[in-house]
Design a protein around this motif. Sequence first.
Motif, PDB file in Angstrom:
ATOM      1  N   ALA A   7      34.200 -29.847 -19.347  1.00  0.00           N
ATOM      2  CA  ALA A   7      33.342 -29.126 -20.280  1.00  0.00           C
ATOM      3  C   ALA A   7      32.718 -27.905 -19.642  1.00  0.00           C
ATOM      4  CB  ALA A   7      32.249 -30.047 -20.800  1.00  0.00           C
ATOM      5  N   LEU A   8      32.657 -26.828 -20.403  1.00  0.00           N
ATOM      6  CA  LEU A   8      32.061 -25.590 -19.923  1.00  0.00           C
ATOM      7  C   LEU A   8      30.814 -25.325 -20.735  1.00  0.00           C
ATOM      8  CD1 LEU A   8      32.178 -23.018 -18.233  1.00  0.00           C
ATOM      9  CD2 LEU A   8      33.515 -21.993 -20.046  1.00  0.00           C
ATOM     10  N   ALA A   9      29.728 -25.918 -20.296  1.00  0.00           N
ATOM     11  CA  ALA A   9      28.461 -25.746 -21.001  1.00  0.00           C
ATOM     12  C   ALA A   9      27.601 -24.742 -20.262  1.00  0.00           C
ATOM     13  CB  ALA A   9      27.738 -27.081 -21.090  1.00  0.00           C
ATOM     14  N   GLY A  10      26.828 -23.995 -20.984  1.00  0.00           N
ATOM     15  CA  GLY A  10      25.846 -23.111 -20.373  1.00  0.00           C
ATOM     16  C   GLY A  10      26.421 -21.876 -19.749  1.00  0.00           C
ATOM     17  N   CYS A  11      27.607 -21.466 -20.115  1.00  0.00           N
ATOM     18  CA  CYS A  11      28.193 -20.276 -19.499  1.00  0.00           C
ATOM     19  C   CYS A  11      28.275 -19.132 -20.487  1.00  0.00           C
ATOM     20  CB  CYS A  11      29.572 -20.588 -18.920  1.00  0.00           C
ATOM     21  SG  CYS A  11      29.454 -21.550 -17.418  1.00  0.00           S
ATOM     22  N   GLY A  12      27.390 -19.106 -21.472  1.00  0.00           N
ATOM     23  CA  GLY A  12      27.314 -17.973 -22.375  1.00  0.00           C
ATOM     24  C   GLY A  12      26.738 -16.795 -21.621  1.00  0.00           C
ATOM     25  N   GLN A  13      26.681 -15.658 -22.245  1.00  0.00           N
ATOM     26  CA  GLN A  13      26.181 -14.479 -21.576  1.00  0.00           C
ATOM     27  C   GLN A  13      24.689 -14.358 -21.790  1.00  0.00           C
ATOM     28  OE1 GLN A  13      28.664 -11.433 -23.254  1.00  0.00           O
ATOM     29  NE2 GLN A  13      30.163 -11.671 -21.631  1.00  0.00           N
ATOM     30  N   HIS A  72      20.330 -12.467 -11.147  1.00  0.00           N
ATOM     31  CA  HIS A  72      20.930 -12.200 -12.453  1.00  0.00           C
ATOM     32  C   HIS A  72      22.351 -11.636 -12.326  1.00  0.00           C
ATOM     33  CE1 HIS A  72      21.345 -11.025 -16.625  1.00  0.00           C
ATOM     34  NE2 HIS A  72      21.680  -9.818 -16.222  1.00  0.00           N
ATOM     35  N   GLU A  73      22.542 -10.651 -11.473  1.00  0.00           N
ATOM     36  CA  GLU A  73      23.852 -10.013 -11.339  1.00  0.00           C
ATOM     37  C   GLU A  73      24.909 -11.002 -10.853  1.00  0.00           C
ATOM     38  OE1 GLU A  73      21.017  -8.615  -9.918  1.00  0.00           O
ATOM     39  OE2 GLU A  73      20.744  -7.188 -11.555  1.00  0.00           O
ATOM     40  N   THR A  74      24.523 -11.839  -9.907  1.00  0.00           N
ATOM     41  CA  THR A  74      25.461 -12.844  -9.406  1.00  0.00           C
ATOM     42  C   THR A  74      25.792 -13.841 -10.504  1.00  0.00           C
ATOM     43  OG1 THR A  74      24.637 -12.601  -7.145  1.00  0.00           O
ATOM     44  CG2 THR A  74      25.835 -14.628  -7.652  1.00  0.00           C
ATOM     45  N   CYS A  75      24.791 -14.263 -11.247  1.00  0.00           N
ATOM     46  CA  CYS A  75      25.031 -15.194 -12.360  1.00  0.00           C
ATOM     47  C   CYS A  75      25.998 -14.595 -13.378  1.00  0.00           C
ATOM     48  CB  CYS A  75      23.729 -15.578 -13.044  1.00  0.00           C
ATOM     49  SG  CYS A  75      22.798 -16.822 -12.149  1.00  0.00           S
ATOM     50  N   MET A 111      39.047 -16.133 -10.743  1.00  0.00           N
ATOM     51  CA  MET A 111      38.278 -16.811  -9.691  1.00  0.00           C
ATOM     52  C   MET A 111      38.068 -15.896  -8.492  1.00  0.00           C
ATOM     53  SD  MET A 111      37.429 -19.910 -10.692  1.00  0.00           S
ATOM     54  CE  MET A 111      36.955 -20.689  -9.168  1.00  0.00           C
ATOM     55  N   ALA A 112      39.080 -15.114  -8.144  1.00  0.00           N
ATOM     56  CA  ALA A 112      38.985 -14.220  -6.992  1.00  0.00           C
ATOM     57  C   ALA A 112      38.050 -13.039  -7.249  1.00  0.00           C
ATOM     58  CB  ALA A 112      40.377 -13.701  -6.621  1.00  0.00           C
ATOM     59  N   ALA A 113      37.728 -12.788  -8.506  1.00  0.00           N
ATOM     60  CA  ALA A 113      36.896 -11.634  -8.865  1.00  0.00           C
ATOM     61  C   ALA A 113      35.418 -11.833  -8.558  1.00  0.00           C
ATOM     62  CB  ALA A 113      37.070 -11.313 -10.348  1.00  0.00           C
ATOM     63  N   ALA A 114      35.005 -13.050  -8.259  1.00  0.00           N
ATOM     64  CA  ALA A 114      33.584 -13.322  -8.008  1.00  0.00           C
ATOM     65  C   ALA A 114      33.410 -14.001  -6.662  1.00  0.00           C
ATOM     66  CB  ALA A 114      33.009 -14.204  -9.109  1.00  0.00           C
ATOM     67  N   GLU A 115      32.324 -13.663  -6.012  1.00  0.00           N
ATOM     68  CA  GLU A 115      31.966 -14.276  -4.730  1.00  0.00           C
ATOM     69  C   GLU A 115      30.848 -15.275  -4.975  1.00  0.00           C
ATOM     70  OE1 GLU A 115      32.341 -15.235  -0.900  1.00  0.00           O
ATOM     71  OE2 GLU A 115      33.561 -13.679  -1.833  1.00  0.00           O
ATOM     72  N   PRO A 116      31.136 -16.556  -4.794  1.00  0.00           N
ATOM     73  CA  PRO A 116      30.108 -17.553  -5.079  1.00  0.00           C
ATOM     74  C   PRO A 116      29.043 -17.605  -4.000  1.00  0.00           C
ATOM     75  CG  PRO A 116      32.008 -18.631  -4.131  1.00  0.00           C
ATOM     76  CD  PRO A 116      32.375 -17.169  -4.319  1.00  0.00           C
ATOM     77  N   PRO A 117      27.825 -17.994  -4.371  1.00  0.00           N
ATOM     78  CA  PRO A 117      26.786 -18.206  -3.354  1.00  0.00           C
ATOM     79  C   PRO A 117      27.144 -19.447  -2.537  1.00  0.00           C
ATOM     80  CG  PRO A 117      26.012 -18.926  -5.496  1.00  0.00           C
ATOM     81  CD  PRO A 117      27.344 -18.275  -5.719  1.00  0.00           C
ATOM     82  N   GLU A 118      26.473 -19.628  -1.431  1.00  0.00           N
ATOM     83  CA  GLU A 118      26.762 -20.737  -0.525  1.00  0.00           C
ATOM     84  C   GLU A 118      26.746 -22.092  -1.231  1.00  0.00           C
ATOM     85  OE1 GLU A 118      24.708 -22.746   3.355  1.00  0.00           O
ATOM     86  OE2 GLU A 118      24.704 -20.558   3.242  1.00  0.00           O
ATOM     87  N   ASP A 119      25.789 -22.293  -2.147  1.00  0.00           N
ATOM     88  CA  ASP A 119      25.669 -23.566  -2.859  1.00  0.00           C
ATOM     89  C   ASP A 119      26.865 -23.875  -3.750  1.00  0.00           C
ATOM     90  OD1 ASP A 119      23.209 -23.758  -1.692  1.00  0.00           O
ATOM     91  OD2 ASP A 119      22.060 -23.445  -3.528  1.00  0.00           O
ATOM     92  N   SER A 179      21.626 -23.376 -12.328  1.00  0.00           N
ATOM     93  CA  SER A 179      21.183 -22.260 -11.497  1.00  0.00           C
ATOM     94  C   SER A 179      21.190 -20.931 -12.214  1.00  0.00           C
ATOM     95  CB  SER A 179      22.053 -22.163 -10.238  1.00  0.00           C
ATOM     96  OG  SER A 179      21.901 -23.322  -9.466  1.00  0.00           O
ATOM     97  N   CYS A 180      21.977 -20.814 -13.251  1.00  0.00           N
ATOM     98  CA  CYS A 180      22.044 -19.549 -13.978  1.00  0.00           C
ATOM     99  C   CYS A 180      21.487 -19.642 -15.396  1.00  0.00           C
ATOM    100  CB  CYS A 180      23.500 -19.052 -14.032  1.00  0.00           C
ATOM    101  SG  CYS A 180      24.120 -18.517 -12.425  1.00  0.00           S
ATOM    102  N   ALA A 181      20.880 -20.757 -15.716  1.00  0.00           N
ATOM    103  CA  ALA A 181      20.287 -20.906 -17.045  1.00  0.00           C
ATOM    104  C   ALA A 181      19.203 -19.868 -17.256  1.00  0.00           C
ATOM    105  CB  ALA A 181      19.708 -22.315 -17.205  1.00  0.00           C
ATOM    106  N   GLY A 182      19.316 -19.116 -18.330  1.00  0.00           N
ATOM    107  CA  GLY A 182      18.306 -18.131 -18.660  1.00  0.00           C
ATOM    108  C   GLY A 182      18.404 -16.832 -17.855  1.00  0.00           C
ATOM    109  N   ARG A 183      19.439 -16.693 -17.056  1.00  0.00           N
ATOM    110  CA  ARG A 183      19.603 -15.463 -16.265  1.00  0.00           C
ATOM    111  C   ARG A 183      20.568 -14.540 -16.947  1.00  0.00           C
ATOM    112  NH1 ARG A 183      16.909 -17.761 -12.726  1.00  0.00           N
ATOM    113  NH2 ARG A 183      16.877 -18.090 -10.568  1.00  0.00           N
TER     114      ARG A 183
END
Length: 183
Positions: A7-13, A72-75, A111-119, A179-183
Amino acid sequence: MLVTGAALAGCGQAGTDEEPVAEPAPAVSIPGDLDMGVEGEPSRSRDASSSPGADDDGSEDNADADASAVDHETCVELQQAWSATNRALVDLSPEHPRALVQSFRTADKAMAAAEPPEDLAEPWGAMADYLGSAVTAFQDVDEDDASAVSSAVADAITADDTADATTAAKDITAFLSTSCAGR
């Protein structure tokens, strides 16, 4: 065929004036004719005590929560990449091998287009590795030959790889939802 599930929840813009759009739900599964025995395998789960920022009693420690906050930008970057990955992996079918191959290539690039944070690095890397394995397997395959495409996938991706990718997808979705909720 290969990927269609978690499920992909919470990934709206978030952060725009537009209403968030629900993305298609991806999944990671192997075609039934490959008989890799993935269905019914339990996935690893995390309890409240192992989540970032959780105290022993399961409550959030604000200092830890602030330290693991994602800007915000990373999210936005992560959400866009994850949404594109999921859109690419919906409704795959062994009857459409060219589309299946293209879907994996598109998801791999997303997937390669984004650099994830350490977490998020571990699950993001696991999913990227999974997709990369499929893309590599398709390099010398006739994309119009359903049998060749299925064989390439069966040779490149194991049931354990698929189970790991499924767990990674759930972890990525959970991370973005919290981590990105509301960002």
